[in-house]
Design a protein around this motif. Structure first.
Motif, PDB file in Angstrom:
ATOM      1  N   LEU A  20       6.737  39.087 -42.439  1.00  0.00           N
ATOM      2  CA  LEU A  20       7.339  38.259 -41.404  1.00  0.00           C
ATOM      3  C   LEU A  20       7.750  39.056 -40.172  1.00  0.00           C
ATOM      4  O   LEU A  20       8.352  38.497 -39.262  1.00  0.00           O
ATOM      5  N   VAL A  21       7.417  40.351 -40.140  1.00  0.00           N
ATOM      6  CA  VAL A  21       7.872  41.188 -39.032  1.00  0.00           C
ATOM      7  C   VAL A  21       7.241  40.788 -37.713  1.00  0.00           C
ATOM      8  O   VAL A  21       7.755  41.094 -36.645  1.00  0.00           O
ATOM      9  N   SER A  22       6.105  40.079 -37.779  1.00  0.00           N
ATOM     10  CA  SER A  22       5.449  39.660 -36.546  1.00  0.00           C
ATOM     11  C   SER A  22       6.067  38.388 -35.974  1.00  0.00           C
ATOM     12  O   SER A  22       5.720  37.960 -34.881  1.00  0.00           O
ATOM     13  N   GLY A  23       6.989  37.783 -36.716  1.00  0.00           N
ATOM     14  CA  GLY A  23       7.648  36.566 -36.253  1.00  0.00           C
ATOM     15  C   GLY A  23       6.944  35.321 -36.756  1.00  0.00           C
ATOM     16  O   GLY A  23       5.746  35.315 -36.983  1.00  0.00           O
ATOM     17  N   ALA A  24       7.688  34.238 -36.899  1.00  0.00           N
ATOM     18  CA  ALA A  24       7.106  32.991 -37.377  1.00  0.00           C
ATOM     19  C   ALA A  24       7.847  31.814 -36.771  1.00  0.00           C
ATOM     20  O   ALA A  24       9.050  31.887 -36.521  1.00  0.00           O
ATOM     21  N   ASP A  25       7.112  30.754 -36.475  1.00  0.00           N
ATOM     22  CA  ASP A  25       7.706  29.540 -35.940  1.00  0.00           C
ATOM     23  C   ASP A  25       8.376  28.766 -37.077  1.00  0.00           C
ATOM     24  O   ASP A  25       7.762  28.485 -38.093  1.00  0.00           O
ATOM     25  N   LEU A  26       9.655  28.432 -36.866  1.00  0.00           N
ATOM     26  CA  LEU A  26      10.399  27.738 -37.902  1.00  0.00           C
ATOM     27  C   LEU A  26      10.655  26.289 -37.494  1.00  0.00           C
ATOM     28  O   LEU A  26      11.018  26.006 -36.357  1.00  0.00           O
ATOM     29  N   SER A  27      10.467  25.401 -38.430  1.00  0.00           N
ATOM     30  CA  SER A  27      10.771  23.991 -38.240  1.00  0.00           C
ATOM     31  C   SER A  27      12.150  23.718 -38.815  1.00  0.00           C
ATOM     32  O   SER A  27      12.459  24.131 -39.936  1.00  0.00           O
ATOM     33  N   LEU A  28      12.995  23.015 -38.066  1.00  0.00           N
ATOM     34  CA  LEU A  28      14.338  22.712 -38.550  1.00  0.00           C
ATOM     35  C   LEU A  28      14.282  21.855 -39.811  1.00  0.00           C
ATOM     36  O   LEU A  28      15.069  22.047 -40.743  1.00  0.00           O
ATOM     37  N   VAL A  29      13.342  20.917 -39.853  1.00  0.00           N
ATOM     38  CA  VAL A  29      13.170  20.096 -41.050  1.00  0.00           C
ATOM     39  C   VAL A  29      12.737  20.968 -42.221  1.00  0.00           C
ATOM     40  O   VAL A  29      13.243  20.847 -43.341  1.00  0.00           O
ATOM     41  N   GLY A  30      11.798  21.876 -41.966  1.00  0.00           N
ATOM     42  CA  GLY A  30      11.338  22.785 -43.008  1.00  0.00           C
ATOM     43  C   GLY A  30      12.440  23.690 -43.503  1.00  0.00           C
ATOM     44  O   GLY A  30      12.560  23.934 -44.710  1.00  0.00           O
ATOM     45  N   VAL A  31      13.261  24.181 -42.573  1.00  0.00           N
ATOM     46  CA  VAL A  31      14.387  25.035 -42.957  1.00  0.00           C
ATOM     47  C   VAL A  31      15.358  24.264 -43.844  1.00  0.00           C
ATOM     48  O   VAL A  31      15.866  24.785 -44.847  1.00  0.00           O
ATOM     49  N   ALA A  32      15.618  22.995 -43.493  1.00  0.00           N
ATOM     50  CA  ALA A  32      16.528  22.183 -44.298  1.00  0.00           C
ATOM     51  C   ALA A  32      15.994  21.998 -45.719  1.00  0.00           C
ATOM     52  O   ALA A  32      16.740  22.128 -46.698  1.00  0.00           O
ATOM     53  N   TRP A  33      14.695  21.718 -45.856  1.00  0.00           N
ATOM     54  CA  TRP A  33      14.097  21.575 -47.186  1.00  0.00           C
ATOM     55  C   TRP A  33      14.153  22.902 -47.946  1.00  0.00           C
ATOM     56  O   TRP A  33      14.394  22.930 -49.155  1.00  0.00           O
ATOM     57  N   SER A  34      13.915  24.008 -47.257  1.00  0.00           N
ATOM     58  CA  SER A  34      13.948  25.326 -47.903  1.00  0.00           C
ATOM     59  C   SER A  34      15.348  25.658 -48.404  1.00  0.00           C
ATOM     60  O   SER A  34      15.518  26.225 -49.483  1.00  0.00           O
ATOM     61  N   LEU A  35      16.363  25.315 -47.617  1.00  0.00           N
ATOM     62  CA  LEU A  35      17.739  25.546 -48.046  1.00  0.00           C
ATOM     63  C   LEU A  35      18.072  24.691 -49.265  1.00  0.00           C
ATOM     64  O   LEU A  35      18.795  25.128 -50.166  1.00  0.00           O
ATOM     65  N   ALA A  36      17.533  23.467 -49.291  1.00  0.00           N
ATOM     66  CA  ALA A  36      17.730  22.618 -50.469  1.00  0.00           C
ATOM     67  C   ALA A  36      17.054  23.238 -51.687  1.00  0.00           C
ATOM     68  O   ALA A  36      17.600  23.211 -52.798  1.00  0.00           O
ATOM     69  N   ALA A  37      15.868  23.822 -51.493  1.00  0.00           N
ATOM     70  CA  ALA A  37      15.184  24.517 -52.587  1.00  0.00           C
ATOM     71  C   ALA A  37      15.992  25.718 -53.047  1.00  0.00           C
ATOM     72  O   ALA A  37      16.028  26.042 -54.240  1.00  0.00           O
TER      73      ALA A  37
END
Length: 322
Positions: free
Chosen positions: A156-173
């Motif tokens: 991930l050192v090159s950076g990645a575009d994050l989706s707020l919806v995706g982040v919310a689902w990931s936090l739930a996981a």
């Protein structure tokens, strides 16, 4: 203050710890195989929902007889822990997997997996806030090394575009994964590990099935040949391996590891699942790890060692007498 190593006994017998580490390693490797196997099925036309449901369903069929045998007729233990089993099945089995696959619909797999695997840090914080088990500096340093190693392993050192919806689902996981470690390590309820695994898998597969029936979890299957690297296999082969190895074996050994190591150490050893996932992606999908990913794997190992060494410095904060 009184010294406390973990939510497990402060001074664990060496054979028990060694056995726990072997169980944890087996669980991490088993779980790590699932991504590469599922990738082949998804490419062959299977939906994520159908793949997860069959995986958990097969595991439930395999582990259920073992769970009944482990109870030895003590159905009262099962009744007393019904709420725990339902919570484990909904959060640690169905919830973690459903939320993770929902996350990757909105964001890249790497960032989603990294967010989910902040679960060990959540376990440390929970044990600190709920049980007063304050981590020492070595534990915190080990956690930092492991986190840095995950960043490198996932490239991930090159950076990645994050989706707020995706982040919310990931936090739930992540909540589901943290629940898995905490509930698995509980030795006070008298529930045999195999019974907990069986009950959780039955509840999880039932919940996933209901999600599929109401259309929340898309269900799509295929009988096309599944391709891995330079070979092809019949569609049911990876499904059986997913169910038996990456779910039945993985959950049973994971619970056994948690009972021996405590939730904190077991959760950090489970970070090796990411390293195992990279290796299996290389072997089955021809995705060769880059040198930076190999370096990340070494840092994860160093972090696990740091957490283990730091257990002796963990302290319990006692309330001040009035």
């Amino acid at each position: 203050m009184s010294t406390l190593a973990d939510d497990a006994p402060a001074v664990a017998a060496a054979p028990r710890t060694a056995t726990g580490l072997l169980f944890a390693l087996a669980s991490a490797i088993s779980f790590g195989l699932s991504g590469a196997l599922a990738s082949g099925l998804l490419d062959a036309g299977w939906s994520a929902g159908a793949t997860v449901l069959v995986r958990v369903g097969i595991a439930a069929v395999v582990v259920l007889p073992l769970g009944v045998w482990a109870l030895e007729g003590r159905w009262d233990v099962l009744r007393r822990n019904a709420a725990t089993i339902v919570l484990y099945g909904l959060l640690a089995v169905a919830g973690a997997q459903f939320c993770y696959f929902s996350a990757v619909q909105h964001m890249q797999v790497g960032p989603a997996l990294l967010i989910e695997y902040t679960a060990p840090a959540a376990v440390v914080v929970w044990l600190w806030l709920r049980h007063g088990q304050r981590p020492g500096p070595v534990t915190l340093a080990g956690a930092g090394l492991a986190a840095l190693g995950l960043v490198l392993v996932l490239d991930l050192v090159s950076g990645a575009d994050l989706s707020l919806v995706g982040v919310a689902w990931s936090l739930a996981a992540m909540v589901g994964a943290a629940s898995y470690f905490l509930i698995s390590a509980d030795t006070t309820n008298g529930l045999p590990p195999l019974a907990l695994a069986a009950g959780g898998l039955v509840v999880g597969s039932t919940a996933l099935g209901l999600l599929g029936l109401v259309g929340v979890l898309p269900m799509r299957a295929s009988t096309d040949v599944v391709s891995y690297a330079d070979r092809e296999v019949t569609w049911w082969v990876p499904l059986v391996v997913l169910g038996v190895v990456t779910a039945a074996v993985a959950y049973c050994t994971g619970i056994a590891a948690g009972r021996r190591l405590g939730s904190r150490l077991a959760s950090f050893v489970a970070l090796l699942e990411v390293v195992a996932g990279v290796v299996f992606a290389w072997l089955l999908l021809d995705e060769l790890p880059r040198p930076i990913q190999l370096l990340g794997g070494l840092l994860v190992l160093a972090g696990v060692v740091g957490v283990k060494l730091g257990e002796r410095q963990t302290t319990r904060v006692e309330p001040t007498p009035a």
